[in-house]
Design an enzyme around this catalytic site. Structure first.
Site, PDB file in Angstrom:
ATOM      1  N   ARG A 148       0.854  -1.187   0.000  1.00 31.63           N
ATOM      2  CA  ARG A 148       0.000   0.000   0.000  1.00 31.63           C
ATOM      3  C   ARG A 148       0.886   1.232   0.000  1.00 31.63           C
ATOM      4  NH1 ARG A 148      -4.037   2.284   4.687  1.00 31.63           N
ATOM      5  NH2 ARG A 148      -2.097   3.309   5.285  1.00 31.63           N
ATOM      6  N   TYR A 160      -2.782  11.766   7.642  1.00 30.36           N
ATOM      7  CA  TYR A 160      -3.162  10.456   8.171  1.00 30.36           C
ATOM      8  C   TYR A 160      -2.779   9.357   7.180  1.00 30.36           C
ATOM      9  CZ  TYR A 160      -6.055   6.582   9.781  1.00 30.36           C
ATOM     10  OH  TYR A 160      -6.492   5.352  10.212  1.00 30.36           O
ATOM     11  N   ASP A 217      -5.114   4.067  -0.383  1.00 31.11           N
ATOM     12  CA  ASP A 217      -6.281   4.334   0.459  1.00 31.11           C
ATOM     13  C   ASP A 217      -6.571   5.831   0.444  1.00 31.11           C
ATOM     14  OD1 ASP A 217      -8.247   4.459   2.389  1.00 31.11           O
ATOM     15  OD2 ASP A 217      -7.162   3.263   3.869  1.00 31.11           O
ATOM     16  N   HIS A 219      -9.085   7.077   2.198  1.00 33.78           N
ATOM     17  CA  HIS A 219      -9.583   7.362   3.552  1.00 33.78           C
ATOM     18  C   HIS A 219     -10.878   8.169   3.557  1.00 33.78           C
ATOM     19  CE1 HIS A 219      -5.234   6.545   4.698  1.00 33.78           C
ATOM     20  NE2 HIS A 219      -5.927   5.657   5.385  1.00 33.78           N
ATOM     21  N   GLU A 243      -8.833   2.173  -2.359  1.00 39.73           N
ATOM     22  CA  GLU A 243      -9.647   1.882  -1.173  1.00 39.73           C
ATOM     23  C   GLU A 243     -10.362   3.121  -0.653  1.00 39.73           C
ATOM     24  OE1 GLU A 243      -8.869   0.553   3.478  1.00 39.73           O
ATOM     25  OE2 GLU A 243      -7.306   0.239   1.962  1.00 39.73           O
ATOM     26  N   GLU A 269     -14.191  -1.009   5.489  1.00 37.94           N
ATOM     27  CA  GLU A 269     -13.588  -1.253   6.794  1.00 37.94           C
ATOM     28  C   GLU A 269     -14.400  -0.644   7.933  1.00 37.94           C
ATOM     29  OE1 GLU A 269     -10.112   1.810   7.879  1.00 37.94           O
ATOM     30  OE2 GLU A 269      -9.718   0.715   6.040  1.00 37.94           O
ATOM     31  N   ARG A 290     -13.932  -5.008   2.540  1.00 33.87           N
ATOM     32  CA  ARG A 290     -12.864  -4.580   3.446  1.00 33.87           C
ATOM     33  C   ARG A 290     -13.178  -4.746   4.933  1.00 33.87           C
ATOM     34  NH1 ARG A 290      -8.555  -3.956   4.422  1.00 33.87           N
ATOM     35  NH2 ARG A 290      -8.263  -1.769   4.928  1.00 33.87           N
ATOM     36  N   GLU A 346      -4.780  -7.371   4.599  1.00 32.49           N
ATOM     37  CA  GLU A 346      -3.987  -6.283   5.173  1.00 32.49           C
ATOM     38  C   GLU A 346      -3.218  -6.809   6.384  1.00 32.49           C
ATOM     39  OE1 GLU A 346      -4.626  -1.693   6.783  1.00 32.49           O
ATOM     40  OE2 GLU A 346      -6.349  -3.055   6.693  1.00 32.49           O
ATOM     41  N   TRP A 409     -16.625  14.616   4.531  1.00 33.57           N
ATOM     42  CA  TRP A 409     -16.799  13.411   3.739  1.00 33.57           C
ATOM     43  C   TRP A 409     -16.405  12.191   4.564  1.00 33.57           C
ATOM     44  CZ3 TRP A 409     -19.806  15.211   0.462  1.00 33.57           C
ATOM     45  CH2 TRP A 409     -19.602  16.434  -0.163  1.00 33.57           C
TER      46      TRP A 409
END
Length: 409
Positions: A148, A160, A217, A219, A243, A269, A290, A346, A409
């Protein structure tokens, strides 16, 4: 008849907060389950200790499906992360007990192996592209065969998903949850991010070639239109997946993304039930599921979710960061090697202190994770070691835009 005699909830914090359910049967068999809920650990612990544990005493530990339905339907309030993490912990602990009684690893009870190991991806990051390249080399040296990719964004401070820059040969050590009474606040700029990311992947592909599986990702930070734009811009670099490109609670929003890009999409996730995926799966709006076993109702529920996804050629990509305990990771690995529609796992290795508390039987060799052959889940809890690490508040950061508005978001 064998019954559940005790249900103990253990909260420990060896660098990260973990919530573990420890069930003991009248025959003295112990089963472990993970109910860790990042940033809301004490809510999950209380739900288990005060509302679920008393319901388990005297029940048949082998009636896994019946107990799952009893806990899910009997509370009136269904779904939600706290409820589903608690049910997941019970479910894992019961599968652990059943495997120990049978003398078999849990994956054998799920139908046996479909593969010799689970392909795992690691988290490489850097504040600059140069630092990212070093991190990727370090991960390859550690045996990862899928990576990743996350970087800092010019003009922003801490981002992040991006850890400290590494020297060559240095172990990646990133803990995104800050230990503090309140979450840290980070600044975010979507336009700068969208300008920056394609160049990152261009540089990575130039350095490592076309064969290395690369993941990214977003996020949940993008609108559907922004996500579609990002997906299109990354198509030349052939990602394994993009992702969480947009918040998928509004499942229909993924229709827009899917119609505009062929980049594979991974979502879920933060999902905790099959209902969260219903539109995404039936309309084939995603490529990978996920959810973690810890947050989506345990082995019983996630196995059913993946059977549903398999009808639509959608594969697994279970969440596996350090806010899932080694018990939760082991549960995922038993599913990984058993289900037909496995995709990737992961894997963020836990720190040394965590592995003192949780004695694991799984392994990572040549890019593959394996749950091991120990009966049950293959993880044991050292209660004395757990007691040396008391709970400490820790939270993931909150994003604000440059004008000070909390990112919505």
């Amino acid at each position: 008849m064998t019954t559940i005699d005790s249900a103990e909830v253990v909260v420990t914090s060896p660098g990260r907060n973990f919530v573990t359910l420890r069930l003991t049967t009248s025959d003295g068999v112990v089963g472990l389950g993970d109910a860790t809920l990042n940033g809301r650990e004490l809510a999950a612990a209380s739900y288990l200790r005060d509302h679920v544990a008393p319901l388990l005493i005297g029940r048949d530990p082998h009636a896994i499906e019946d107990t799952w339905q009893y806990l899910h339907r009997g509370a009136y309030w269904r779904r939600g992360p706290v409820t589903m993490a608690a049910i997941a912990a019970v479910d894992m602990a019961l599968w652990d007990i059943k495997g120990k009684v049978a003398g078999l690893p849990v994956y054998q009870l799920l139908g046996g192996r479909s593969r010799r190991g689970a392909l795992a991806y690691g988290h490489a990051s850097g504040t600059t592209v140069e630092a990212l390249v070093t991190s990727i080399y370090n991960h390859l040296d550690e045996g990862f065969r899928a990576i990743r990719v996350q970087t800092g964004v010019p003009g922003l401070g801490k981002v992040y998903g991006v850890g400290h820059d590494q020297a060559r040969g240095q172990k990646y050590d990133y803990e995104p949850a800050g230990r503090a009474a309140v979450p840290a606040v980070e600044t975010w700029d979507t336009a700068a991010y969208l300008r920056h990311v394609p160049g990152v992947f261009e540089a990575v592909r130039a350095e490592f070639g076309p064969e290395l599986p690369l993941l990214h990702d977003a996020h949940h930070r993008l609108t559907p239109n922004e996500a579609a734009r990002l997906g299109r811009s990354l198509e030349p670099y052939e990602l394994f997946w993009l992702e969480d490109c947009t918040p998928a609670e509004n499942q229909e929003a993924l229709r827009r993304v899917r119609s505009q890009t062929t980049t594979p999409l991974a979502i879920g996730e933060v999902f905790n039930s099959v209902q969260d995926y219903q539109t995404l799966i039936t309309e084939q709006l995603i490529d990978y599921v996920r959810s973690s076993v810890t947050h989506a109702g345990g082995i019983t529920a996630v196995r059913k979710l993946m059977d549903f996804a398999a009808i639509y050629q959608i594969r697994s990509g279970f969440h596996g960061p350090t806010d899932v305990s080694p018990v939760g990771m082991a549960a995922a690995l038993h599913l990984d090697v058993a289900i037909h529609n496995f995709g990737i796992q992961e894997y963020m290795p836990h720190n040394a202190e965590t592995l003192e508390v949780f004695r694991t039987g799984y392994s990572f060799i040549d890019g593959l994770l394996d749950p091991g052959e120990a009966p049950g889940l293959g993880v044991e809890l050292d209660l004395e070691a757990a007691g040396a690490f008391p709970y400490t508040p820790a939270y993931l950061p909150v994003n604000r835009l440059r004008d000070g508005t909390i990112h919505d978001w």
